[in-house]
Write a protein that holds these residues in place. Structure first.
Motif, short mmCIF file in Angstrom:
data_model
loop_
_atom_site.label_atom_id
_atom_site.label_comp_id
_atom_site.label_asym_id
_atom_site.label_seq_id
_atom_site.Cartn_x
_atom_site.Cartn_y
_atom_site.Cartn_z
N LYS A 182 4.32 13.67 3.77
CA LYS A 182 2.98 13.80 3.21
C LYS A 182 2.10 12.84 3.98
CE LYS A 182 3.57 10.42 -0.51
NZ LYS A 182 3.57 10.20 -1.94
N GLU A 183 0.82 12.91 3.77
CA GLU A 183 -0.10 12.06 4.52
C GLU A 183 -0.62 10.96 3.61
OE1 GLU A 183 -4.31 13.04 6.24
OE2 GLU A 183 -2.74 13.89 7.55
N CYS A 184 -0.60 9.74 4.11
CA CYS A 184 -1.18 8.62 3.37
C CYS A 184 -2.69 8.84 3.31
CB CYS A 184 -0.86 7.30 4.05
SG CYS A 184 -1.70 5.87 3.30
N PRO A 185 -3.30 8.81 2.12
CA PRO A 185 -4.74 9.05 2.03
C PRO A 185 -5.57 7.91 2.60
CG PRO A 185 -3.82 8.60 -0.13
CD PRO A 185 -2.68 8.67 0.82
N PHE A 186 -4.97 6.76 2.85
CA PHE A 186 -5.73 5.62 3.36
C PHE A 186 -5.73 5.56 4.88
CE2 PHE A 186 -6.47 1.07 4.14
CZ PHE A 186 -7.70 0.95 3.52
N CYS A 187 -4.52 5.64 5.46
CA CYS A 187 -4.44 5.50 6.92
C CYS A 187 -4.19 6.83 7.63
CB CYS A 187 -3.34 4.50 7.29
SG CYS A 187 -1.68 5.06 6.89
N CYS A 188 -3.96 7.89 6.87
CA CYS A 188 -3.78 9.25 7.39
C CYS A 188 -2.54 9.40 8.28
CB CYS A 188 -5.02 9.72 8.15
SG CYS A 188 -6.49 9.76 7.11
N MET A 189 -1.56 8.53 8.08
CA MET A 189 -0.31 8.63 8.84
C MET A 189 0.71 9.41 8.01
SD MET A 189 -0.76 7.05 11.71
CE MET A 189 0.88 6.79 12.29
N PRO A 190 1.61 10.15 8.66
CA PRO A 190 2.64 10.87 7.91
C PRO A 190 3.68 9.90 7.35
CG PRO A 190 2.94 11.21 10.26
CD PRO A 190 1.67 10.44 10.09
N ILE A 191 4.03 10.08 6.08
CA ILE A 191 5.02 9.24 5.41
C ILE A 191 5.94 10.14 4.60
CG2 ILE A 191 3.56 7.19 5.30
CD1 ILE A 191 2.91 7.93 2.41
N THR A 237 -0.49 0.92 -1.90
CA THR A 237 0.30 1.41 -3.02
C THR A 237 -0.22 2.79 -3.37
OG1 THR A 237 0.57 -0.84 -3.82
CG2 THR A 237 1.06 0.94 -5.35
N LEU A 238 0.67 3.78 -3.33
CA LEU A 238 0.27 5.16 -3.53
C LEU A 238 0.58 5.60 -4.96
CD1 LEU A 238 1.82 6.56 -0.26
CD2 LEU A 238 -0.51 5.80 -0.61
N THR A 239 -0.31 6.38 -5.53
CA THR A 239 -0.10 6.98 -6.85
C THR A 239 -0.35 8.47 -6.72
OG1 THR A 239 -2.40 6.68 -7.50
CG2 THR A 239 -0.88 4.89 -8.04
N GLU A 240 -0.23 9.18 -7.81
CA GLU A 240 -0.49 10.61 -7.81
C GLU A 240 -1.93 10.91 -7.39
OE1 GLU A 240 1.70 13.16 -8.74
OE2 GLU A 240 3.26 11.63 -8.75
N GLU A 241 -2.86 10.06 -7.80
CA GLU A 241 -4.28 10.31 -7.52
C GLU A 241 -4.67 9.88 -6.11
OE1 GLU A 241 -3.48 8.12 -10.28
OE2 GLU A 241 -3.15 9.93 -11.44
N GLY A 242 -3.95 8.99 -5.51
CA GLY A 242 -4.32 8.52 -4.17
C GLY A 242 -3.87 7.08 -4.01
N ILE A 243 -4.79 6.21 -3.63
CA ILE A 243 -4.47 4.81 -3.40
C ILE A 243 -4.82 4.01 -4.63
CG2 ILE A 243 -4.98 2.79 -1.99
CD1 ILE A 243 -5.61 4.70 0.25
N GLU A 244 -3.85 3.25 -5.11
CA GLU A 244 -4.11 2.40 -6.26
C GLU A 244 -4.81 1.13 -5.82
OE1 GLU A 244 -1.16 -0.13 -8.85
OE2 GLU A 244 -1.00 2.01 -9.30
N LYS A 245 -4.28 0.52 -4.79
CA LYS A 245 -4.83 -0.76 -4.35
C LYS A 245 -4.55 -0.92 -2.86
CE LYS A 245 -3.60 -5.53 -4.97
NZ LYS A 245 -2.69 -6.41 -5.63
N PRO A 246 -5.60 -1.00 -2.03
CA PRO A 246 -5.35 -1.21 -0.61
C PRO A 246 -4.82 -2.62 -0.38
CG PRO A 246 -7.71 -1.10 -1.08
CD PRO A 246 -6.99 -0.84 -2.35
N PRO A 247 -4.18 -2.85 0.73
CA PRO A 247 -3.66 -4.20 0.98
C PRO A 247 -4.80 -5.21 1.08
CG PRO A 247 -3.45 -2.81 2.93
CD PRO A 247 -3.91 -1.94 1.81
N ARG A 248 -4.49 -6.43 0.70
CA ARG A 248 -5.49 -7.47 0.64
C ARG A 248 -6.02 -7.83 2.03
NH1 ARG A 248 -3.65 -12.68 -2.50
NH2 ARG A 248 -1.78 -11.69 -1.79
N TRP A 249 -5.18 -7.74 3.02
CA TRP A 249 -5.58 -8.17 4.36
C TRP A 249 -6.36 -7.11 5.11
CZ3 TRP A 249 -3.58 -4.71 7.69
CH2 TRP A 249 -2.44 -4.02 7.28
N HIS A 250 -6.43 -5.91 4.59
CA HIS A 250 -7.07 -4.80 5.30
C HIS A 250 -8.59 -4.92 5.22
CE1 HIS A 250 -8.10 -0.83 6.67
NE2 HIS A 250 -6.84 -0.65 7.03
N ILE A 251 -9.25 -4.78 6.34
CA ILE A 251 -10.71 -4.87 6.40
C ILE A 251 -11.26 -3.46 6.51
CG2 ILE A 251 -12.68 -5.72 7.71
CD1 ILE A 251 -10.81 -7.94 8.73
N LYS A 252 -12.24 -3.15 5.67
CA LYS A 252 -12.86 -1.82 5.70
C LYS A 252 -13.94 -1.75 6.72
CE LYS A 252 -11.93 -0.22 1.11
NZ LYS A 252 -12.43 0.35 -0.09
#
Length: 160
Positions: free
Chosen positions: A123-132, A145-160
């Motif tokens: 499946k595709e990660c909704p945050f980084c779009c990589m196959p997992i 952290t992935l949930t049924e709806e998408g991303i629950e919480k992006p990593p703390r170190w990630h910059i948008k």
């Protein structure tokens, strides 16, 4: 005593038993295919091809002329038995084709959700779009952290 116990565990393990059953069935299937090729398939082909018997196709290396392969062997002549090789090749191809058909049918009978490959579907990660892998709950690429709806919480170190 422990060696005997380990051997017993190995012998009753599913893979060893399955392999034993496969070897026995393979031997029986090989006899069936041998009979099919020698007794049913090759005689009509030999009649069509100018009434030749495939088992009597040989080249005598000793220079003598013999009526049949049995006569050449009885005389002790060295022979290249290409007719027997043709028969063995046809047997091999028939066994190969039969095994292909059996494996193909078994693959059709398998349920897609019970297949060992189903858990490896991507499946595709909704945050980084990589196959997992489908059952992943944390993306190995971006640590989301992935949930049924998408991303629950992006990593703390990630910059948008």
């Amino acid at each position: 005593m422990q060696l005997f116990q380990e051997f017993r565990e190995f012998a009753v393990r599913g893979n060893a038993v399955d392999m034993g059953v496969g070897v026995v069935l393979g031997a029986a299937f090989g006899g069936f295919i041998d009979s099919f090729v020698s007794d049913i398939l090759l005689p009509p082909i030999g009649v069509i091809l100018t009434k030749m018997n495939f088992e009597n196709l040989y080249i005598s290396l000793s220079g003598g002329t013999f009526v049949s392969l049995a006569e050449a062997k009885a005389a002790g002549a060295a022979t290249i038995n290409y007719g027997l090789f043709i028969t063995a090749s046809i047997r091999f191809l028939l066994v190969l084709f039969a095994v292909f058909l059996v494996v193909r049918q078994i693959n059709r009978w398998r349920k897609p959700h019970k297949s060992p490959m189903a858990s490896l579907m991507k499946k595709e990660c909704p945050f980084c779009c990589m196959p997992i892998p489908k059952p992943a709950v944390i993306c190995p690429n971006c640590s989301s952290t992935l949930t049924e709806e998408g991303i629950e919480k992006p990593p703390r170190w990630h910059i948008k």
